[in-house]
Scaffold this active site. Structure first.
Site, mmCIF file in Angstrom:
data_model
loop_
_atom_site.group_PDB
_atom_site.id
_atom_site.type_symbol
_atom_site.label_atom_id
_atom_site.label_comp_id
_atom_site.label_asym_id
_atom_site.label_seq_id
_atom_site.Cartn_x
_atom_site.Cartn_y
_atom_site.Cartn_z
ATOM 1 N N LYS A 177 -51.349 6.746 -24.666
ATOM 2 C CA LYS A 177 -51.318 6.405 -23.010
ATOM 3 C C LYS A 177 -50.958 4.845 -23.036
ATOM 4 C CE LYS A 177 -54.502 5.502 -19.552
ATOM 5 N NZ LYS A 177 -53.696 4.562 -18.931
ATOM 6 N N GLU A 252 -59.573 -4.852 -28.566
ATOM 7 C CA GLU A 252 -58.791 -6.177 -28.345
ATOM 8 C C GLU A 252 -58.581 -6.350 -26.762
ATOM 9 O OE1 GLU A 252 -57.988 -8.034 -31.173
ATOM 10 O OE2 GLU A 252 -57.829 -6.813 -32.393
ATOM 11 N N CYS A 286 -52.660 -12.348 -23.710
ATOM 12 C CA CYS A 286 -53.576 -12.376 -24.083
ATOM 13 C C CYS A 286 -54.010 -13.245 -24.626
ATOM 14 C CB CYS A 286 -54.237 -10.689 -25.790
ATOM 15 S SG CYS A 286 -52.935 -10.854 -26.735
ATOM 16 N N GLU A 387 -61.034 -15.331 -17.276
ATOM 17 C CA GLU A 387 -59.455 -14.933 -17.654
ATOM 18 C C GLU A 387 -58.499 -15.014 -15.919
ATOM 19 O OE1 GLU A 387 -57.535 -11.187 -19.532
ATOM 20 O OE2 GLU A 387 -56.979 -12.343 -20.509
HETATM 21 P P1 NAD Z 1 -56.966 -2.698 -18.106
HETATM 22 O O1 NAD Z 1 -57.823 -3.252 -19.121
HETATM 23 O O2 NAD Z 1 -56.733 -2.820 -16.438
HETATM 24 O O3 NAD Z 1 -56.029 -1.396 -19.002
HETATM 25 C C1 NAD Z 1 -55.621 -1.140 -20.219
HETATM 26 C C2 NAD Z 1 -55.965 0.008 -20.630
HETATM 27 O O4 NAD Z 1 -56.726 0.747 -20.726
HETATM 28 C C3 NAD Z 1 -54.819 0.643 -19.243
HETATM 29 O O5 NAD Z 1 -53.652 2.046 -20.342
HETATM 30 C C4 NAD Z 1 -55.364 1.390 -18.614
HETATM 31 O O6 NAD Z 1 -55.101 2.935 -17.724
HETATM 32 C C5 NAD Z 1 -56.139 1.955 -19.187
HETATM 33 N N1 NAD Z 1 -57.467 2.298 -19.059
HETATM 34 C C6 NAD Z 1 -58.299 1.549 -17.162
HETATM 35 N N2 NAD Z 1 -59.539 2.441 -17.111
HETATM 36 C C7 NAD Z 1 -60.056 2.488 -17.746
HETATM 37 C C8 NAD Z 1 -60.842 3.434 -18.162
HETATM 38 N N3 NAD Z 1 -62.072 3.743 -17.148
HETATM 39 N N4 NAD Z 1 -61.179 4.113 -18.873
HETATM 40 C C9 NAD Z 1 -60.177 4.578 -20.411
HETATM 41 N N5 NAD Z 1 -58.659 3.264 -19.859
HETATM 42 C C10 NAD Z 1 -58.623 3.295 -19.051
HETATM 43 O O7 NAD Z 1 -55.936 -3.849 -18.776
HETATM 44 P P2 NAD Z 1 -54.102 -4.663 -18.255
HETATM 45 O O8 NAD Z 1 -54.882 -5.022 -17.003
HETATM 46 O O9 NAD Z 1 -53.243 -3.555 -18.556
HETATM 47 O O10 NAD Z 1 -54.554 -5.583 -19.611
HETATM 48 C C11 NAD Z 1 -54.581 -7.072 -19.146
HETATM 49 C C12 NAD Z 1 -55.309 -7.058 -19.899
HETATM 50 O O11 NAD Z 1 -55.405 -6.959 -21.602
HETATM 51 C C13 NAD Z 1 -56.275 -8.607 -20.431
HETATM 52 O O12 NAD Z 1 -57.161 -8.512 -20.314
HETATM 53 C C14 NAD Z 1 -55.356 -9.215 -21.178
HETATM 54 O O13 NAD Z 1 -56.415 -10.488 -22.069
HETATM 55 C C15 NAD Z 1 -55.675 -7.881 -22.411
HETATM 56 N N6 NAD Z 1 -55.501 -7.557 -23.720
HETATM 57 C C16 NAD Z 1 -55.795 -8.935 -24.458
HETATM 58 C C17 NAD Z 1 -54.912 -8.326 -25.632
HETATM 59 C C18 NAD Z 1 -55.738 -9.125 -27.183
HETATM 60 O O14 NAD Z 1 -55.092 -8.274 -28.357
HETATM 61 N N7 NAD Z 1 -56.929 -9.539 -27.435
HETATM 62 C C19 NAD Z 1 -53.724 -8.258 -25.948
HETATM 63 C C20 NAD Z 1 -53.498 -8.153 -24.227
HETATM 64 C C21 NAD Z 1 -53.538 -7.802 -23.459
#
Ligand code: NAD
Length: 496
Positions: A177, A252, A286, A387
Site C-alpha cells: 500500500k 520504521e 526520516c 519531529e
Molecule cells: P503516516 O504514519 O501518516 O503514514 C504511513 C502509512 O501508514 C501510509 O501509507 C498511511 O496511509 C498508513 N496509515 C495511516 N494511518 C493508518 C492506520 N490507522 N492504519 C494503518 N495504516 C495507516 O506517515 P507519513 O506521513 O506517510 O510519513 C511520514 C513519517 O514517516 C515521518 O514520521 C517519518 O519520520 C516517517 N518515516 C520513517 C522512516 C524510517 O525509516 N524510520 C522512513 C521514512 C519515513
C-alpha cells in the site's frame, strides 16, 4: 481538456478497480492545478481479495528456487534502470522533491533490487556439529507467508523496494500500500514486477487511506508479517494490532536526527552537511538533520555561515534543474510546519531566517515554505524535541563533546546522527555513545547505502532493520534440522 488518467489496483496479476469504484485524486504539490491521476479508494473488500490472492500464490512461490526468484528480481532491476529518468520525473510531479533527489530514490530501488536478486544465491544457513555421534545438524531459512507492506510518501519507490525485494527473495508474497499522496511511484514499481514476469498473486498493490486499506492489511488473520514505515503515532497502532495475533512487525518510524559540530570541525563541511541534511527533500526525510548542536567556541561562525547559505537556496518546482528545494507534500504538512514555527517563537528561540510560507507567482499554486533556522535553542524546547518533518532546523549551543552527546541523545527517537570533528577520539567516542541506529563521521545524517542495515532505536524502531542481510532475518524464519544416520535410538543429554 483531456480526461484525467485513471489508475487501478493490481490483484492476482490483473489491474482492477476497487470494489466500490470510488477514487481519489493525486495532485502535484508544486502545482495543484496538475491532476496526475485518479486512483482507487479501496476498502476492506479489496484487501480481502489481495490477501486471498497472495495466500494462494504463496503455495507455489515459496517452492520456486531462490536463485530463480532472483532472476525475476534481476529483470525488474534492469527495467528500473531503463526507466529511471521517466520514473524520477513522475516522482517529482507527485511528491515534489527535486529531480536529483527523485533520481536517487529510483536508484535506491535499483540498488536494492539488484542486491536482493543476488541474495537469491546466498541465503546461507549454518551447519554445526551435533552433541551425538552420526548425527548432522543444520539451519535453513524458511519464508513466512503473506506480508503487508505499508509505506509513506517521502521515499515512494525506495521504501516499497526495501520491503518488497527481501520479502520476495525469501519466498513470501506481498500486499503493498502506498501513501495516498504518492500512489504513482509504487504503481511504476508494480508495472516493473509484472513485466519482469512475477507470477500472478505474488505482488499485489492496493491504494487507499490508512483506515480503509492500512487497517485491514494489518489486522487480516491470513497476514503473517507487517512491515510499516511512517509516523511513530501510527506505528504504535500497527504494533498493537500485530500483537493481537502475534504477527511479525517491522516498524520504521519518526526521527529527530542531530549533527554535532565540534570546535575543531571543518566548518565548510559542517555547514554543507547541515544545509543538505536539514533542507534536502524539504526536511521531509526520516533522517533529516533537524537539530544541529554546535560548540560555543564556533557557534557564531557556524550560524552566520549556515544562515547565509540557507538564504541563497532556490525554492520552487523540482522539475526546474536550478531549484534546490521543492514544496512540502500537502497542506496539512504545511500547516503543521507553520504551527511549529509559532511554537518556536513562543518558546523564545531566535528566528534567524525563513519562518513563513512563500507566496506570489508559482508559489501560490503549491505548498511552499521558506528554509527556516532557529538559533539559541534550548534542547528541551518542543522544536528541538518533536519531529517537524519540514524545512525547519534548530541550532543548539553546547560546551564540548560530552554535552553535545547528552543533548543529541536527549530525545525519544534514535535514527541517525553525525559528528563533524578532526579528532579521531571524538569520532570514536561519538560512534559508541550515540543511541542511534546510524552514525556518520564528517558527513551529514542522510545517505544510507542498501548493503548496510537501516533502522533506528528507541521510538524510531522496534529492533528490526531494513536493507542488507538484516532484512532477510525479518522476512524469514530459521528452521533447525537434525538428521540422525546412526541407525539406533540416540538421546541428547537433555531431551527437549
Ligand atoms: P503516516 O504514519 O501518516 O503514514 C504511513 C502509512 O501508514 C501510509 O501509507 C498511511 O496511509 C498508513 N496509515 C495511516 N494511518 C493508518 C492506520 N490507522 N492504519 C494503518 N495504516 C495507516 O506517515 P507519513 O506521513 O506517510 O510519513 C511520514 C513519517 O514517516 C515521518 O514520521 C517519518 O519520520 C516517517 N518515516 C520513517 C522512516 C524510517 O525509516 N524510520 C522512513 C521514512 C519515513
Amino acid at each position: 481538456m483531456a480526461p484525467p488518467k485513471v489508475f487501478k489496483n493490481f490483484i492476482n496479476g490483473e489491474w482492477v478497480d476497487s470494489v466500490t469504484g470510488e477514487r481519489f485524486e493525486n495532485r502535484n504539490p508544486a502545482d495543484r492545478k496538475e491532476l496526475i491521476g485518479l486512483f482507487p479508494k479501496s476498502g476492506p473488500e479489496d484487501v480481502e481479495r489481495a490477501v486471498a490472492s497472495a495466500k494462494e500464490a504463496y503455495k507455489s512461490w515459496r517452492l520456486v528456487p531462490a536463485p530463480k526468484r532472483g532472476e525475476i528480481l534481476f529483470r525488474a532491476a534492469q527495467l528500473l534502470v531503463e526507466r529511471k529518468e521517466d520514473y524520477a520525473l513522475d516522482m517529482t510531479r507527485e511528491m515534489g522533491k527535486i529531480l536529483t533527489e527523485t533520481r536517487g530514490d529510483v536508484q535506491e530501488a535499483i540498488d536494492m533490487t539488484f542486491y536482493m536478486a543476488g541474495e537469491g544465491r546466498r541465503q546461507f544457513g549454518q551447519t554445526t556439529p551435533s552433541e551425538l555421534p552420526n548425527k548432522f545438524c543444520m539451519t535453513v531459512r524458511s519464508p513466512i507467508g503473506v506480508c503487508s507492506l505499508i509505506t509513506p510518501w517521502n521515499f515512494p519507490m525506495a521504501i516499497p523496494s526495501w520491503k518488497a525485494m527481501p520479502a520476495l527473495i525469501c519466498g513470501n508474497t506481498v500486499v503493498m500500500k502506498p501513501a495516498t499522496d504518492t500512489p504513482l511511484s509504487m504503481c511504476h514499481l508494480v508495472e516493473v514486477f509484472e513485466q519482469a514476469g512475477i507470477p500472478p498473486g505474488v505482488v499485489n498493490y492496493v491504494t487507499g487511506t490508512g483506515s480503509g486499506v492500512g487497517t485491514p492489511m494489518m489486522t487480516h488473520p491470513e497476514v503473517r508479517v507487517v512491515s510499516f514505515t511512517g509516523s511513530t503515532e501510527v506505528g504504535r497502532h500497527v504494533s498493537k494490532a500485530c500483537a493481537e495475533t502475534f504477527k511479525h512487525s517491522c516498524l520504521e518510524m519518526g526521527g529527530k536526527n542531530v549533527i554535532l559540530v565540534m570546535e575543531d570541525a571543518n566548518l565548510d563541511l559542517a555547514v554543507d552537511g547541515a544545509l543538505w541534511g536539514g533542507f534536502g527533500t524539504t526536511g521531509q526525510r526520516c533522517t533529516a538533520a533537524s537539530r544541529v548542536v554546535v560548540d560555543k567556541k564556533v557557534y557564531q561562525d557556524f550560524v552566520s555561515r549556515f544562515v547565509a547559505r540557507a538564504r541563497t537556496l532556490k525554492v520552487g518546482n523540482g522539475l526546474d534543474p536550478s531549484v534546490q528545494m521543492g514544496p512540502l507534500i500537502n497542506e496539512s504538512q504545511l500547516n503543521s510546519v507553520e504551527q511549529y514555527v509559532e511554537i518556536g517563537k513562543q518558546e523564545g528561540a531566535s528566528l534567524l531566517t525563513g519562518g513563513s510560507r512563500l507566496s506570489g507567482g508559482e508559489y501560490d499554486c503549491g505548498w511552499f515554505y521558506a528554509p527556516t533556522i532557529f538559533g539559541d535553542c534550548h534542547p528541551r524546547m518542543r522544536i528541538a524535541q518533536e519531529e517537524i518533518f519540514g524545512p525547519v532546523v534548530s541550532v543548539i549551543p553546547c560546551d564540548g563533546l560530552d554535552e553535545a552527546i547528552e543533548i543529541g541523545n536527549g530525545v525519544i527517537y534514535g535514527l541517525s546522527s553525525a559528528i563533524y570533528t578532526q579528532d579521531v577520539n571524538n569520532a570514536f567516542k561519538t560512534m559508541r555513545e550515540m543511541e542511534t541506529g546510524i552514525v556518520y563521521v564528517n558527513a551529514s545524517t542522510i545517505g544510507a547505502e542498501t548493503h548496510l542495515p537501516f533502522g533506528g532505536t528507541k521510538q524510531t524502531g522496534n529492533g528490526h532493520r531494513e536493507a542488507a542481510t538484516a532484512a532477510l532475518d525479518f522476512y524469514s524464519e530459521w528452521k533447525s534440522l537434525y538428521i540422525d544416520y546412526s541407525g539406533k535410538l540416540q538421546r541428547a543429554q537433555i531431551d527437549t
